[in-house]
Motif scaffolding. Structure first.
Motif, PDB file in Angstrom:
ATOM      1  N   GLN A   1      -1.651   7.470   1.825  1.00  0.00           N
ATOM      2  CA  GLN A   1      -0.450   7.993   1.177  1.00  0.00           C
ATOM      3  C   GLN A   1       0.499   6.868   0.775  1.00  0.00           C
ATOM      4  O   GLN A   1       1.157   6.943  -0.243  1.00  0.00           O
ATOM      5  N   THR A   2       0.551   5.851   1.634  1.00  0.00           N
ATOM      6  CA  THR A   2       1.477   4.756   1.395  1.00  0.00           C
ATOM      7  C   THR A   2       0.714   3.441   1.495  1.00  0.00           C
ATOM      8  O   THR A   2       0.002   3.222   2.473  1.00  0.00           O
ATOM      9  N   MET A   3       0.862   2.599   0.480  1.00  0.00           N
ATOM     10  CA  MET A   3       0.202   1.298   0.534  1.00  0.00           C
ATOM     11  C   MET A   3       1.204   0.230   0.121  1.00  0.00           C
ATOM     12  O   MET A   3       1.800   0.315  -0.948  1.00  0.00           O
ATOM     13  N   ASP A   4       1.382  -0.739   0.997  1.00  0.00           N
ATOM     14  CA  ASP A   4       2.333  -1.816   0.724  1.00  0.00           C
ATOM     15  C   ASP A   4       1.584  -3.148   0.797  1.00  0.00           C
ATOM     16  O   ASP A   4       1.197  -3.599   1.874  1.00  0.00           O
ATOM     17  N   LEU A   5       1.341  -3.742  -0.364  1.00  0.00           N
ATOM     18  CA  LEU A   5       0.657  -5.038  -0.422  1.00  0.00           C
ATOM     19  C   LEU A   5       1.611  -6.087  -0.986  1.00  0.00           C
ATOM     20  O   LEU A   5       1.193  -7.100  -1.542  1.00  0.00           O
TER      21      LEU A   5
ATOM     22  N   LEU B   1      -1.044   1.964   4.935  1.00  0.00           N
ATOM     23  CA  LEU B   1      -1.458   0.590   5.171  1.00  0.00           C
ATOM     24  C   LEU B   1      -0.351  -0.319   4.663  1.00  0.00           C
ATOM     25  O   LEU B   1       0.043  -0.246   3.502  1.00  0.00           O
ATOM     26  N   ASN B   2       0.141  -1.160   5.544  1.00  0.00           N
ATOM     27  CA  ASN B   2       1.204  -2.096   5.167  1.00  0.00           C
ATOM     28  C   ASN B   2       0.728  -3.510   5.456  1.00  0.00           C
ATOM     29  O   ASN B   2       0.696  -3.946   6.601  1.00  0.00           O
ATOM     30  N   LEU B   3       0.311  -4.205   4.413  1.00  0.00           N
ATOM     31  CA  LEU B   3      -0.102  -5.593   4.562  1.00  0.00           C
ATOM     32  C   LEU B   3       0.891  -6.489   3.821  1.00  0.00           C
ATOM     33  O   LEU B   3       0.532  -7.527   3.270  1.00  0.00           O
ATOM     34  N   SER B   4       2.125  -6.053   3.835  1.00  0.00           N
ATOM     35  CA  SER B   4       3.184  -6.827   3.199  1.00  0.00           C
ATOM     36  C   SER B   4       3.325  -8.184   3.902  1.00  0.00           C
ATOM     37  O   SER B   4       3.188  -8.261   5.116  1.00  0.00           O
ATOM     38  N   SER B   5       3.538  -9.245   3.145  1.00  0.00           N
ATOM     39  CA  SER B   5       3.719 -10.601   3.690  1.00  0.00           C
ATOM     40  C   SER B   5       2.620 -10.998   4.671  1.00  0.00           C
ATOM     41  O   SER B   5       2.893 -11.521   5.738  1.00  0.00           O
TER      42      SER B   5
END
Ligand SMILES: *[C@@H]1O[C@H](CO)[C@@H](O)[C@H](O)[C@H]1NC(C)=O
Ligand SMILES: *[C@@H]1O[C@H](CO)[C@@H](O)[C@H](O)[C@H]1NC(C)=O
Ligand SMILES: *[C@@H]1O[C@H](CO)[C@@H](O)[C@H](O)[C@H]1NC(C)=O
Ligand SMILES: *[C@@H]1O[C@H](CO)[C@@H](O)[C@H](O)[C@H]1NC(C)=O
Ligand SMILES: *[C@@H]1O[C@H](CO)[C@@H](O)[C@H](O)[C@H]1NC(C)=O
Ligand SMILES: *[C@@H]1O[C@H](CO)[C@@H](O)[C@H](O)[C@H]1NC(C)=O
Ligand SMILES: *[C@@H]1O[C@H](CO)[C@@H](O)[C@H](O)[C@H]1NC(C)=O
Ligand SMILES: *[C@@H]1O[C@H](CO)[C@@H](O)[C@H](O)[C@H]1NC(C)=O
Ligand SMILES: *[C@@H]1O[C@H](CO)[C@@H](O)[C@H](O)[C@H]1NC(C)=O
Ligand SMILES: *[C@@H]1O[C@H](CO)[C@@H](O)[C@H](O)[C@H]1NC(C)=O
Ligand SMILES: *[C@@H]1O[C@H](CO)[C@@H](O)[C@H](O)[C@H]1NC(C)=O
Length: 550
Positions: A444-448, A422-426
């Protein structure tokens, strides 16, 4: 002649005919004891929060606003003579796929009907063509054919698996006009109905009250199926009874009102012929139901015995009918050639054959599994709590062409996809980190990173078993880094928390880069030193060699 044909355009013409029947809907006023429990009746384009009771059926319709994020409310220019559901619609000029998400009861069969009336709402006078998908699976092409019959509909009987509690009805723009929809109707069906439906779905081709002369639906049909009529069978005539036909609420047999009338050939020695045209080059399977009930009290010296033949060959053994009781004969058939099924009387039968009603469905194998329910619940909650709209509709993982922005999924064959990153960056996220995030148990990968998230860093992150990368940098998180996370970092978790100014162990992302630079510089210096000492050693060795030699 009655020639139901199965090439695509004609198939649609049949749908149109069904829709046409709506025009002539019997004005059946709602009964006092109506039971619409479980009915979901959505009038698309109706003002947010409004609802009404349909005057012909008594069915309560509600606005579609809470089932869909996108689209525009529109009003057809022509709708007079049509039911109220057609007075507004929702069109989807933006995006290739737009979806309704509707909460349903899991482990239940549903009749799902989508209805369309264009009525030149856009002033273009151009009928669009688009696709209808159920979740990740293709359901039907919606083709609106010019002519007087403005209404069309698509209907599906579909089993919602026990592991799922919602459905997505999606409209897909295929480049032939802007998709739109007038209404959506969902009716739960008792478990005992349509037992032939197992892990597949049934798309309606034809449902007729043969011998009837007006259309019936709810409340006369408790399941709210639409029973349309034959307009043009010049070779058939009608038989009727005033008595009720025994029916059961929990079976899929047609309601009494439909069974009370029957078609019979005008030619007393003739047969009732049903002609089906081959669908070009497909393995398409159809499911047929023929419903019979004797409507005449026969004297002892009379008998009605009939059989079914296929292209002149015996297909179903002779059978007798029960007085005022429904007998249903059903079969699956792949149309490999144009086929005529005929219902004829046997030689010793004194009176001609009858047919009270028929249904024909296309058997659809929906092969793409929808995403794991917990993941869908979690991501949907995240989407709505953080008010994220763009490009996130329908199933988050499938079909691959429409995967949600920022999401990636595992895909093992025959298994429900899981969200793994999940990539909710910016993304302009504000507020605390939602507990639903921890329901994405395969992540596995989370980008907040680069949002405005506040509150503390939840310990729960350390309980996500597969988590490898967690990026929370550039937020406004406070407090300390939970012990569990520090522990996980020691075991290989890549954790980034820089630029959270209120965090007790704050690090600046820039500084970190600086650190990397220092390491790099230190590394370089170290490298040069090694190089220099190597050179020195070589030179020294060389010198010694020369000294020994000399
Ligand atoms: C009705 O049948 C006649 C001849 O059988 C045919 O010419 C006509 O097109 C049919 N009408 C419709 C609406 O199917
Ligand atoms: C609809 O109802 C909800 C809850 O009652 C409310 O929050 C919302 O503002 C209403 N919308 C409109 C357009 O009235
Ligand atoms: C519905 O029928 C299926 C078998 O066709 C059965 O396995 C299931 O338990 C039934 N569900 C309910 C709620 O009765
Ligand atoms: C009635 O049907 C029989 C058998 O199909 C046929 O031989 C006969 O010509 C038909 N009669 C008429 C008037 O069409
Ligand atoms: C059946 O019997 C009735 C009298 O009971 C008679 O009028 C009729 O013609 C008979 N029909 C046949 C087909 O034998
Ligand atoms: C089936 O019917 C269609 C339309 O009437 C015709 O074009 C086609 O040739 C027929 N096919 C066969 C195998 O008879
Ligand atoms: C009528 O004929 C069928 C076969 O066509 C046979 O099975 C049935 O027993 C016969 N009935 C009578 C009353 O003769
Ligand atoms: C449906 O079930 C049958 C057997 O019950 C199985 O052979 C088939 O693969 C299943 N289809 C799907 C799409 O799951
Ligand atoms: C997350 O999981 C918990 C426990 O399984 C459940 O109670 C909660 O409703 C879930 N939240 C969401 C948004 O699915
Ligand atoms: C998340 O997306 C941004 C761009 O939107 C990208 O720069 C970043 O590398 C992505 N994060 C991960 C973990 O892939
Ligand atoms: C965070 O919010 C402030 C104002 O509340 C705003 O100026 C800033 O741009 C936001 N930062 C991000 C990354 O959205």
């Amino acid at each position: 002649m009655w020639r139901p044909t199965f090439n695509n355009s004609l198939l649609c013409a049949w749908k149109l005919l069904g829709g046409f029947a709506l025009l002539f809907m019997l004005l059946v006023h709602a009964q006092q004891d109506d039971d619409q429990s479980g009915f979901i009746s959505i009038d698309c384009g109706l003002a947010d929060n409004s609802s009404y009771s349909d005057e012909t059926t008594g069915i309560n319709y509600i606005s579609d606003a809470r089932f869909v994020d996108t689209g525009e409310r529109q009003w057809p220019e022509y709708y007079s003579g049509y039911r109220k559901i057609y007075q507004s619609l929702r069109s989807f000029p933006q995006g290739r796929r737009n979806c309704y998400r509707i909460k349903v009861t899991s482990g239940t069969k549903y009749l799902i009907r989508a209805l369309f009336l264009y009525g030149n709402y856009d002033g273009e006078n151009k009928l669009p063509e688009f696709q209808l998908h159920l979740g990740p699976n293709f359901w039907a092409t919606v083709r609106l054919i010019p002519g007087t019959k403005l209404v069309t509909f698509q209907e599906l009987i579909h089993y919602v698996p026990a592991v799922q509690n919602y459905i997505h009805v999606c409209l897909v723009n295929t480049g032939s006009g802007v998709p739109f929809i007038s209404a959506l109707e969902l009716r739960p069906l008792p478990n005992s109905t349509y037992p032939e439906l197992k892990n597949n779905s049934l798309a309606l081709i034809n449902r007729r009250d043969t011998g009837g002369n007006r259309e019936y639906r709810y409340p006369l049909d408790k399941l709210d199926r639409l029973w349309s009529v034959d307009y043009n069978r010049t070779d058939w005539s009608q038989l009727n009874t005033f008595k009720d036909i025994t029916d059961s609420d929990y079976s899929s047999q047609p309601p009494s009102i439909v069974m009370k009338s029957a078609a019979t050939p005008k030619n007393r020695t003739g047969s009732l012929d049903l002609y089906w045209e081959k669908v070009s080059g497909s393995k398409t399977k159809f499911l047929y139901y023929l419903h019979f009930a004797e409507v005449e009290k026969l004297p002892p010296n009379q008998s009605r015995l009939q059989y079914i033949s296929k292209d002149g060959e015996l297909f179903h053994e002779p059978f007798a009918l029960s007085y005022l009781e429904t007998t249903t004969i059903s079969w699956r058939w792949s149309l490999t050639q144009n086929t005529t099924f005929s219902i004829s009387k046997t030689k010793n039968s004194t009176i001609p054959p009858i047919l009270n009603a028929l249904e024909v469905y296309l058997v659809k194998e929906f092969s793409v599994s929808e995403t794991n329910q917990e993941d869908v619940d979690a991501i949907t909650d995240i989407k709505s709590a953080y008010k994220i709209k763009r490009n996130r509709q329908g199933d988050p993982c499938v079909p691959r062409d429409y995967i949600w922005e920022g999401v990636s999924c595992s895909s093992y064959e025959n298994e429900r996809p899981r969200i793994i990153s999940l990539n909710l960056s910016s993304s302009g996220l504000t507020g605390e980190i939602l507990p639903s995030i921890f329901n994405l148990t395969m992540i596995q990968t989370m980008d907040l990173s680069n949002n405005n998230l506040t509150g503390s860093v939840p310990e729960h992150f350390s309980q996500l078993p597969k988590l490898k990368t967690l990026n929370l940098e550039k937020n406004n998180l406070r407090g300390s880094i939970p012990g569990g996370l520090i522990q996980r970092r020691k075991h290989g978790l890549s954790l980034s928390l820089c630029d959270n100014p209120y965090l007790s162990e704050q690090v600046s992302c820039k500084k970190k880069k600086h650190n990397i630079n220092i390491i790099a510089v230190a590394g370089t210096i170290f490298g040069i030193l090694i190089l220099l000492s190597t050179v020195a050693a070589v030179l020294w060795g060389f010198k010694r060699k020369r000294q020994q030699a000399g």
